[in-house]
Design a protein around this motif. Structure first.
Motif, PDB file in Angstrom:
ATOM      1  N   THR A  21       0.826  -1.208   0.000  1.00 51.75           N
ATOM      2  CA  THR A  21       0.000   0.000   0.000  1.00 51.75           C
ATOM      3  C   THR A  21       0.859   1.256   0.000  1.00 51.75           C
ATOM      4  OG1 THR A  21      -1.724  -1.176   1.237  1.00 51.75           O
ATOM      5  CG2 THR A  21      -1.803   1.229   1.266  1.00 51.75           C
ATOM      6  N   PHE A  22       1.875   1.267   0.837  1.00 49.99           N
ATOM      7  CA  PHE A  22       2.771   2.431   0.924  1.00 49.99           C
ATOM      8  C   PHE A  22       3.477   2.683  -0.403  1.00 49.99           C
ATOM      9  CE2 PHE A  22       6.602   4.724   2.087  1.00 49.99           C
ATOM     10  CZ  PHE A  22       6.149   5.646   3.019  1.00 49.99           C
ATOM     11  N   CYS A  23       4.020   1.624  -1.005  1.00 53.25           N
ATOM     12  CA  CYS A  23       4.734   1.775  -2.282  1.00 53.25           C
ATOM     13  C   CYS A  23       3.780   2.185  -3.401  1.00 53.25           C
ATOM     14  CB  CYS A  23       5.432   0.463  -2.634  1.00 53.25           C
ATOM     15  SG  CYS A  23       6.768   0.015  -1.497  1.00 53.25           S
ATOM     16  N   THR A  24       2.551   1.667  -3.367  1.00 55.01           N
ATOM     17  CA  THR A  24       1.568   2.035  -4.389  1.00 55.01           C
ATOM     18  C   THR A  24       1.249   3.525  -4.318  1.00 55.01           C
ATOM     19  OG1 THR A  24       0.594  -0.176  -4.317  1.00 55.01           O
ATOM     20  CG2 THR A  24      -0.762   1.581  -5.251  1.00 55.01           C
ATOM     21  N   ASN A  30       3.968  10.073  -7.630  1.00 51.72           N
ATOM     22  CA  ASN A  30       4.940  10.465  -8.646  1.00 51.72           C
ATOM     23  C   ASN A  30       4.346  10.465 -10.045  1.00 51.72           C
ATOM     24  OD1 ASN A  30       7.004  10.781  -6.765  1.00 51.72           O
ATOM     25  ND2 ASN A  30       7.557   8.606  -6.859  1.00 51.72           N
ATOM     26  N   LEU A  31       3.354   9.582 -10.260  1.00 51.50           N
ATOM     27  CA  LEU A  31       2.766   9.455 -11.593  1.00 51.50           C
ATOM     28  C   LEU A  31       1.750  10.560 -11.872  1.00 51.50           C
ATOM     29  CD1 LEU A  31       2.622   7.685 -14.162  1.00 51.50           C
ATOM     30  CD2 LEU A  31       0.768   6.405 -13.051  1.00 51.50           C
TER      31      LEU A  31
END
Length: 356
Positions: A21-24, A30-31
Motif C-alpha cells: 500500500t505504501f509503495c503504491t 509520482n505518476l
C-alpha cells in the motif's frame, strides 16, 4: 481483544499489505502528482488486512500504522510526525471504525461457516452411523445364526454342512473386516487426522502386493494385468492406494453381474500414471453414475449383487484419491461393462484433478 491463533502468517500478511500500500501510494503520487488518493488506498489496505486475518488485532494494528504512515510521509510537514492535527485524528477514527467493523463482520461470517460445517459434519456422521449399523447387522446376524446352529446341532449336522456354514461365517467375517477398515479410513481422512505418507513406490511392487492379497481372498477370480514396460516410481501412500485398487476389484467381484473378465490396466500419459479397473459385466445404470462416490451406504454385503448400491467402498476410494490431489471417475465401457479410473502424478504436486 481476541488475539489470533495464526500469529505469524497474519503478521506477515499485514506487513506485506501495508508495504505494498505504501509503495503504491508513492508510485501514484509520482505518476499523477496528487495526494487525494492516499487515505482511500490506506483504507483499502486496512480493509484487506481486517478481512484476511483472524480476529480484530491485525486490523486495528494496521489502522494505527496506516494513520502514522499518512501523518509521517503524506501530510505536511512531510517526513515528520504531527499527531495532534485534526486531520490525523479524523483519519485514525475512520480507519479504526473500518478495521473494527470489517473484523466484526469477517469474524461473524467465519463463525457462521464453522457452525454450518460442524452441523453438516454431524449430519453426515449421523447418516453414516445409521447406514453402517444397518450394514453391520446383516452379517453379524448371519454369523450368530450359523454359530448357534452348529453348536445346537453339532452331532446331527454332517461334516459337509459344518464346512459350508463355516465358509459362510468366514466370508461374512472377512466382509466385516473390510467394512471396518474402510470406515476407519474414510472417517479419519475426512476428519483430517491422517497425513499422507507419500513415498516413491515401484509400480510393479504395488501391483504384485495387491494381486497377492486379492487372490488370497478370491482365488477363483483371475485379474488380467497390463502395465507399462518402463520402470515407474510414483509418489503415493502405497497402503492407501492399494486399498483403493482392492476396493475397486472387490466392487467388480460383488456387483458386476455377468462378469467374465476383470482387468487392471496401468498406463503412462506424459507426467501422469492412470490406473483403470475394468470389467465386462452389465455396467452401471446411467442414473447411478453421478452419485457413485458419495457416502451412500447399504446393500454392500456379499449377498447383495445390486450394482446400484456399492456402499462405503467407493466413498473411501474417492476420499483417498482426493487426498492425493486427484479424482476418481466411473463410466460404462462401449463394449459392455464398467471402468473406474484415476491418475497420480509422477512428481509430487498438489492437484491433478483437471488433467485426468
Amino acid at each position: 481483544m481476541k488475539f489470533p491463533k495464526k500469529t505469524l502468517p497474519d503478521g506477515i500478511f499485514t506487513i506485506v499489505t501495508l508495504l505494498v500500500t505504501f509503495c503504491t501510494i508513492l508510485f501514484l503520487q509520482n505518476l499523477f502528482d496528487t495526494r487525494t488518493l492516499t487515505p482511500m488506498i490506506f483504507v483499502l489496505g486496512v480493509f484487506l488486512v481486517s478481512w484476511r486475518t483472524q480476529g480484530y488485532f491485525w486490523g486495528i494494528a494496521a489502522s494505527l500504522i496506516s494513520v502514522l504512515a499518512v501523518n509521517y510521509a503524506f501530510t505536511y510537514p512531510y517526513w515528520a510526525f504531527d499527531l495532534i492535527s485534526p486531520e490525523c485524528i479524523a483519519s485514525a477514527v475512520v480507519m479504526l471504525i473500518v478495521a473494527t467493523m470489517t473484523g466484526a463482520l469477517t469474524t461473524r461470517l467465519k463463525k457462521q461457516e464453522k457452525v454450518k460445517a460442524e452441523a453438516e459434519t454431524e449430519r453426515m456422521r449421523g447418516n453414516l452411523l445409521r447406514a453402517v449399523s444397518h450394514d453391520l447387522r446383516t452379517p453379524l446376524t448371519a454369523i450368530y445364526g450359523a454359530c448357534s446352529a452348529m453348536m445346537e446341532n453339532y452331532d446331527t449336522f454332517p461334516r459337509e454342512k459344518h464346512l459350508k456354514m463355516l465358509a459362510g461365517v468366514s466370508a461374512d467375517a472377512q466382509w466385516l473386516v473390510r467394512m471396518v477398515e474402510n470406515l476407519l479410513s474414510i472417517t479419519r481422512i475426512d476428519a483430517g487426522d491422517v497425513e499422507l505418507k507419500k513415498q516413491d513406490t515401484v509400480l510393479e511392487e504395488l501391483v504384485d502386493a495387491l494381486l497377492v492379497k486379492f487372490h488370497k481372498h478370491y482365488p477363483g477370480q483371475k485379474v488380467q494385468v497390463s502395465l507399462p514396460e518402463e520402470f515407474l516410481l510414483i509418489p503415493m501412500d502405497a497402503i492407501l492406494i492399494e486399498q483403493v485398487l482392492m476396493n475397486l476389484l472387490e466392487n467388480a467381484v460383488f456387483h458386476a453381474k455377468g462378469m467374465k473378465n476383470l482387468w487392471l490396466r496401468v498406463e503412462r500419459n506424459q507426467h501422469l500414471v492412470i490406473f483403470r479397473v475394468e470389467d465386462d459385466g452389465e455396467g452401471i445404470p446411467e442414473d447411478q453414475l453421478p452419485r457413485l462416490f458419495t457416502t451412500h451406504l447399504g446393500g454392500d454385503t456379499p449377498s447383495d449383487s445390486s450394482r446400484s448400491s456399492m456402499g462405503i467402498g467407493l466413498s473411501v476410494c474417492s476420499t483417498i484419491v482426493k487426498a492425493h490431489g486427484s479424482r476418481i471417475y466411473a463410466q460404462n465401457r462401449p463394449e459392455g461393462g464398467a471402468c473406474f479410473y484415476f491418475a497420480l502424478e509422477l512428481e509430487d504436486t498438489s492437484d491433478v484433478e483437471q488433467q485426468v
